[in-house]
Design a protein around this motif. Structure first.
Motif, mmCIF file in Angstrom:
data_model
loop_
_atom_site.group_PDB
_atom_site.id
_atom_site.type_symbol
_atom_site.label_atom_id
_atom_site.label_comp_id
_atom_site.label_asym_id
_atom_site.label_seq_id
_atom_site.Cartn_x
_atom_site.Cartn_y
_atom_site.Cartn_z
ATOM 1 N N GLY A 1 9.528 7.523 3.889
ATOM 2 C CA GLY A 1 8.754 6.882 2.831
ATOM 3 C C GLY A 1 7.308 7.305 2.711
ATOM 4 O O GLY A 1 6.538 6.695 1.965
ATOM 5 N N LEU A 2 6.898 8.339 3.452
ATOM 6 C CA LEU A 2 5.516 8.811 3.364
ATOM 7 C C LEU A 2 5.159 9.126 1.915
ATOM 8 O O LEU A 2 5.960 9.691 1.170
ATOM 9 C CB LEU A 2 5.337 10.067 4.216
ATOM 10 C CG LEU A 2 3.903 10.594 4.381
ATOM 11 C CD1 LEU A 2 3.108 9.669 5.282
ATOM 12 C CD2 LEU A 2 3.926 12.009 4.967
ATOM 13 N N GLY B 1 0.792 -1.225 0.000
ATOM 14 C CA GLY B 1 0.000 0.000 0.000
ATOM 15 C C GLY B 1 0.821 1.270 0.000
ATOM 16 O O GLY B 1 2.058 1.256 -0.022
ATOM 17 N N THR B 2 0.094 2.385 0.020
ATOM 18 C CA THR B 2 0.699 3.709 0.141
ATOM 19 C C THR B 2 0.354 4.271 1.515
ATOM 20 O O THR B 2 -0.702 3.981 2.068
ATOM 21 C CB THR B 2 0.180 4.671 -0.937
ATOM 22 O OG1 THR B 2 -1.251 4.775 -0.832
ATOM 23 C CG2 THR B 2 0.549 4.191 -2.327
ATOM 24 N N ALA B 3 1.245 5.110 2.055
ATOM 25 C CA ALA B 3 1.061 5.662 3.396
ATOM 26 C C ALA B 3 0.835 7.165 3.319
ATOM 27 O O ALA B 3 1.637 7.895 2.737
ATOM 28 C CB ALA B 3 2.283 5.368 4.260
ATOM 29 N N THR B 4 -0.270 7.621 3.916
ATOM 30 C CA THR B 4 -0.646 9.034 3.908
ATOM 31 C C THR B 4 -0.898 9.508 5.326
ATOM 32 O O THR B 4 -1.562 8.814 6.104
ATOM 33 C CB THR B 4 -1.930 9.244 3.066
ATOM 34 O OG1 THR B 4 -1.650 8.952 1.700
ATOM 35 C CG2 THR B 4 -2.439 10.677 3.173
ATOM 36 N N ILE B 5 -0.401 10.679 5.681
ATOM 37 C CA ILE B 5 -0.676 11.243 7.002
ATOM 38 C C ILE B 5 -2.112 11.728 7.038
ATOM 39 O O ILE B 5 -2.553 12.494 6.187
ATOM 40 C CB ILE B 5 0.307 12.391 7.348
ATOM 41 C CG1 ILE B 5 0.045 12.932 8.750
ATOM 42 C CG2 ILE B 5 0.301 13.492 6.314
ATOM 43 C CD1 ILE B 5 0.449 12.017 9.860
ATOM 44 N N ALA B 6 -2.886 11.235 8.007
ATOM 45 C CA ALA B 6 -4.309 11.569 8.111
ATOM 46 C C ALA B 6 -4.516 12.871 8.877
ATOM 47 O O ALA B 6 -3.764 13.185 9.795
ATOM 48 C CB ALA B 6 -5.062 10.438 8.804
ATOM 49 N N LEU C 1 8.126 20.320 9.542
ATOM 50 C CA LEU C 1 9.341 19.562 9.823
ATOM 51 C C LEU C 1 9.029 18.100 10.083
ATOM 52 O O LEU C 1 9.762 17.193 9.645
ATOM 53 C CB LEU C 1 10.068 20.176 11.024
ATOM 54 C CG LEU C 1 11.383 19.504 11.444
ATOM 55 C CD1 LEU C 1 12.392 19.528 10.298
ATOM 56 C CD2 LEU C 1 11.961 20.183 12.682
ATOM 57 N N GLU C 2 7.926 17.844 10.798
ATOM 58 C CA GLU C 2 7.532 16.460 11.069
ATOM 59 C C GLU C 2 7.154 15.738 9.786
ATOM 60 O O GLU C 2 7.492 14.560 9.596
ATOM 61 C CB GLU C 2 6.370 16.448 12.065
ATOM 62 C CG GLU C 2 6.768 16.872 13.476
ATOM 63 C CD GLU C 2 5.586 17.005 14.402
ATOM 64 O OE1 GLU C 2 5.716 16.614 15.580
ATOM 65 O OE2 GLU C 2 4.529 17.503 13.967
ATOM 66 N N VAL C 3 6.462 16.431 8.893
ATOM 67 C CA VAL C 3 6.088 15.816 7.613
ATOM 68 C C VAL C 3 7.335 15.533 6.779
ATOM 69 O O VAL C 3 7.433 14.495 6.112
ATOM 70 C CB VAL C 3 5.108 16.718 6.834
ATOM 71 C CG1 VAL C 3 4.819 16.137 5.459
ATOM 72 C CG2 VAL C 3 3.797 16.872 7.617
ATOM 73 N N GLU C 4 8.307 16.431 6.824
ATOM 74 C CA GLU C 4 9.564 16.212 6.112
ATOM 75 C C GLU C 4 10.260 14.948 6.626
ATOM 76 O O GLU C 4 10.786 14.146 5.841
ATOM 77 C CB GLU C 4 10.482 17.421 6.277
ATOM 78 C CG GLU C 4 10.027 18.658 5.515
ATOM 79 C CD GLU C 4 10.922 19.856 5.788
ATOM 80 O OE1 GLU C 4 11.783 19.774 6.698
ATOM 81 O OE2 GLU C 4 10.758 20.876 5.094
#
Length: 270
Positions: A206-207, A182-187, A197-200
């Motif tokens: 691998g997000l 699958g693919t991983a996405t931040i909800a 910075l956290e998203v980076e």
């Protein structure tokens, strides 16, 4: 109409899988992801109903994990529900949730709230026990006027009846989702108060995407998250986070959608 975030009674939603897909079809959804919390139990029934309704079902999951000592959620899309490590994780979480719920009920009783574990189990049915189930019991008992109040007063992180949960690091959750194809996405990064910075950091792990368009995100936030995604080479997804009107009355099918080219871009990252 593409909606990549919804929940059935397999976790903390109001409607069983077949009814949920029927409601989505009635609202005009043509591509639907069912992303129950830490379980894939409802996907088989959803797939069968989706085929009857002419909807494309995207098999999914929402995994609760930890980043910098704070809980965040990852959406897994296009997963293989039969993947061994993913199934083992879901089974482990059932036991963890039962232990956690016992402790939360004990804390509430200690605060003078007349609630029992049996009431929460009756609310959950065959689904793993979750905080929203307990919140709904508190509403039915008229201890709280809404599930939001239940979280604000008792069940939210750090509140009086909160109990820490099993912790999976974000990088491990991304690897688990990728291992299941699958693919991983931040909800809902807005409500999770995730910063750039956290998203980076997650992107380096691998997000694949950011749920930029969510029912709880005002236009200004959607614009910010879309900018982050473009800058970091991530996909933008959209989700109603549908649970049913008794659980989350403001989250409705048809309230959000995403561009087909973004969906194609996400699928290409599998």
């Amino acid at each position: 109409m593409i909606d990549l975030h919804s929940h059935t009674t397999a976790s903390d939603g109001q409607y069983p899988p077949h009814e949920q897909v029927a409601l989505a079809a009635k609202a005009g959804i043509t591509v639907l992801a069912v992303t129950d919390h830490d379980t894939v139990a409802g996907l088989e029934a959803c797939d069968a109903e989706a085929k009857k309704r002419g909807i494309r079902l995207v098999p999914g999951i929402e995994i609760s994990c930890i980043h910098h000592r704070r809980e965040v959620h990852l959406l897994g899309h296009f997963i293989d529900p039969l993947n061994g490590p993913l199934a083992a994780y879901a089974l482990q979480l059932v036991t963890e949730r039962e232990k956690r719920m016992e402790l939360m009920v004990q804390k509430l009783v200690g605060l003078g709230v007349p609630v029992t574990l049996a009431q929460v189990q009756a609310m959950a049915g065959t689904a793993p026990l979750t905080r929203p189930h307990l919140a709904r019991v508190l509403v039915e008992l008229r201890i709280c006027t809404s599930t939001k109040e239940a979280f604000d007063r008792f069940l939210g992180d750090g509140r009086s009846a909160w109990v820490p949960r099993f912790e999976m690091p974000v990088a491990d959750a991304i690897a688990l989702i990728h291992g299941a194809g699958g693919t991983a996405t931040i909800a809902h990064p807005g409500s999770s108060k995730v910063n750039k910075l956290e998203v980076e950091t997650m992107a380096k792990a691998g997000l694949d995407g950011i749920e930029a368009v969510h029912r709880d995100h005002p236009p200004s936030q959607r614009e910010v998250f879309t900018g982050w995604a473009n800058e970091l080479g991530l996909c933008c997804t959209a989700g109603s986070d549908f649970h049913g009107e008794k659980v989350a009355p403001d989250r409705r099918f048809g309230s959000v959608t995403m561009a087909p080219e973004q969906f194609a871009k996400l699928e290409a990252r599998r």
